[in-house]
Design an enzyme around this catalytic site. Structure first.
Site, PDB file in Angstrom:
ATOM      1  N   GLY A  58      -0.852   7.929  -1.311  1.00 41.15           N
ATOM      2  CA  GLY A  58       0.266   7.845  -0.375  1.00 41.15           C
ATOM      3  C   GLY A  58       1.529   7.420  -1.099  1.00 41.15           C
ATOM      4  O   GLY A  58       1.461   6.712  -2.109  1.00 41.15           O
ATOM      5  N   GLN A  63      10.094   4.441  -1.956  1.00 37.76           N
ATOM      6  CA  GLN A  63       9.501   4.219  -3.278  1.00 37.76           C
ATOM      7  C   GLN A  63      10.109   5.121  -4.349  1.00 37.76           C
ATOM      8  O   GLN A  63       9.888   4.902  -5.539  1.00 37.76           O
ATOM      9  CB  GLN A  63       7.982   4.434  -3.236  1.00 37.76           C
ATOM     10  CG  GLN A  63       7.252   3.354  -2.464  1.00 37.76           C
ATOM     11  CD  GLN A  63       5.767   3.590  -2.488  1.00 37.76           C
ATOM     12  OE1 GLN A  63       5.239   4.356  -1.689  1.00 37.76           O
ATOM     13  NE2 GLN A  63       5.071   2.971  -3.427  1.00 37.76           N
ATOM     14  N   CYS A 103      -0.810  -0.018  -4.699  1.00 36.12           N
ATOM     15  CA  CYS A 103       0.477   0.563  -4.338  1.00 36.12           C
ATOM     16  C   CYS A 103       1.110   1.099  -5.617  1.00 36.12           C
ATOM     17  O   CYS A 103       1.081   0.425  -6.648  1.00 36.12           O
ATOM     18  CB  CYS A 103       1.377  -0.511  -3.726  1.00 36.12           C
ATOM     19  SG  CYS A 103       3.037   0.088  -3.333  1.00 36.12           S
ATOM     20  N   LEU A 104       1.684   2.303  -5.559  1.00 38.34           N
ATOM     21  CA  LEU A 104       2.253   2.902  -6.762  1.00 38.34           C
ATOM     22  C   LEU A 104       3.461   2.114  -7.273  1.00 38.34           C
ATOM     23  O   LEU A 104       3.849   2.267  -8.425  1.00 38.34           O
ATOM     24  CB  LEU A 104       2.629   4.364  -6.510  1.00 38.34           C
ATOM     25  CG  LEU A 104       1.446   5.282  -6.149  1.00 38.34           C
ATOM     26  CD1 LEU A 104       1.915   6.705  -5.939  1.00 38.34           C
ATOM     27  CD2 LEU A 104       0.363   5.225  -7.225  1.00 38.34           C
ATOM     28  N   HIS A 145      -0.094   1.037   5.501  1.00 41.92           N
ATOM     29  CA  HIS A 145       0.617   0.649   4.271  1.00 41.92           C
ATOM     30  C   HIS A 145       1.971   1.373   4.172  1.00 41.92           C
ATOM     31  O   HIS A 145       3.000   0.743   3.900  1.00 41.92           O
ATOM     32  CB  HIS A 145      -0.275   0.994   3.065  1.00 41.92           C
ATOM     33  CG  HIS A 145       0.324   0.690   1.735  1.00 41.92           C
ATOM     34  ND1 HIS A 145      -0.104  -0.345   0.938  1.00 41.92           N
ATOM     35  CD2 HIS A 145       1.320   1.296   1.043  1.00 41.92           C
ATOM     36  CE1 HIS A 145       0.613  -0.374  -0.178  1.00 41.92           C
ATOM     37  NE2 HIS A 145       1.489   0.622  -0.140  1.00 41.92           N
ATOM     38  N   GLU A 146       1.967   2.679   4.404  1.00 44.07           N
ATOM     39  CA  GLU A 146       3.194   3.469   4.197  1.00 44.07           C
ATOM     40  C   GLU A 146       4.252   3.198   5.276  1.00 44.07           C
ATOM     41  O   GLU A 146       5.438   3.160   4.968  1.00 44.07           O
ATOM     42  CB  GLU A 146       2.872   4.969   4.136  1.00 44.07           C
ATOM     43  CG  GLU A 146       1.879   5.385   3.058  1.00 44.07           C
ATOM     44  CD  GLU A 146       2.220   4.920   1.646  1.00 44.07           C
ATOM     45  OE1 GLU A 146       3.409   4.701   1.348  1.00 44.07           O
ATOM     46  OE2 GLU A 146       1.287   4.759   0.844  1.00 44.07           O
ATOM     47  N   HIS A 149       6.188   0.193   4.337  1.00 42.75           N
ATOM     48  CA  HIS A 149       7.227   0.464   3.336  1.00 42.75           C
ATOM     49  C   HIS A 149       8.554   0.824   4.002  1.00 42.75           C
ATOM     50  O   HIS A 149       9.619   0.478   3.493  1.00 42.75           O
ATOM     51  CB  HIS A 149       6.831   1.671   2.464  1.00 42.75           C
ATOM     52  CG  HIS A 149       6.092   1.303   1.218  1.00 42.75           C
ATOM     53  ND1 HIS A 149       6.641   0.532   0.235  1.00 42.75           N
ATOM     54  CD2 HIS A 149       4.840   1.639   0.786  1.00 42.75           C
ATOM     55  CE1 HIS A 149       5.756   0.392  -0.751  1.00 42.75           C
ATOM     56  NE2 HIS A 149       4.650   1.050  -0.441  1.00 42.75           N
TER      57      HIS A 149
HETATM   58 ZN    ZN Z   1       2.897   1.284  -1.471  1.00 44.39          ZN
END
Ligand code: ZN
Length: 183
Positions: A58, A63, A103-104, A145-146, A149
């Protein structure tokens, strides 16, 4: 409402990269997308490219430094399983799951995070058509999670004391890298 075109002015899509904690752009509350157009589709393509490069499941627009309400997901890792959620809104959560979450924007950090096991989301697709989807397990976790963000909420906010302690060296390294890159 800040319109998409303003957000887009001067953005070089191929140059977009995944931002890392503690980049302040990750803390912004994102604005709704007001038009699903070719600019948005180009952004989505770039987000998938960046996400697949690092085997993520994701990725949210903030991000990559574009603070609009949009995320992409691919729970299976198969390039044919591309899922896009424009102006997403979670409308129902149910059950419980416990598991490792990454998380990226926090490379090298994994933390046990409790989430709802089922999540229903309302969003627009890449044709601007509204849809509703209920997911379970990993994709439900990604929804939660997304969407966080998009309100500037990050993995580190969800981590408990033990987890923060266990990951403190990596968190500190990320903070130092960011500080030296912006010095
Ligand atoms: Zn993330």
């Amino acid at each position: 409402m800040v319109c998409m075109s303003e957000k887009w002015h001067g953005i070089d899509v191929p140059a977009l990269r995944i931002l890392r904690y503690p980049d302040p752009r990750l803390r912004e509350v994102c604005t709704p997308v007001d038009a699903v157009d070719d600019d948005l589709r180009r952004l989505v393509d770039r987000m998938f490219e960046l996400m697949f490069d690092v085997h993520g499941v994701g990725l949210a627009a903030p991000q990559v430094g574009v603070t609009v309400r949009l995320f992409v997901a691919c729970p299976t890792g198969e390039p044919t399983d591309r899922r896009v959620y424009v102006n997403p809104r979670i409308t129902a959560l149910d059950g419980k799951q416990d598991g490792e979450e990454g998380c990226l924007s926090f490379p090298g950090i994994y933390s046990n995070i409790k989430r709802a096991d089922l999540a229903t989301i309302h969003a627009l697709d890449l044709d601007g058509v509204a849809f509703e989807e209920t997911a379970q397990g990993l994709l439900a976790r990604a929804f939660q999670h997304e969407t966080e963000h998009l309100d500037g909420r990050l993995l580190v906010d969800r981590m408990g004391t033990v987890s923060k302690l266990a990951n403190r060296r990596t968190l500190k390294e990320l903070e130092e890298k960011f500080a030296s890159a912006t010095r």
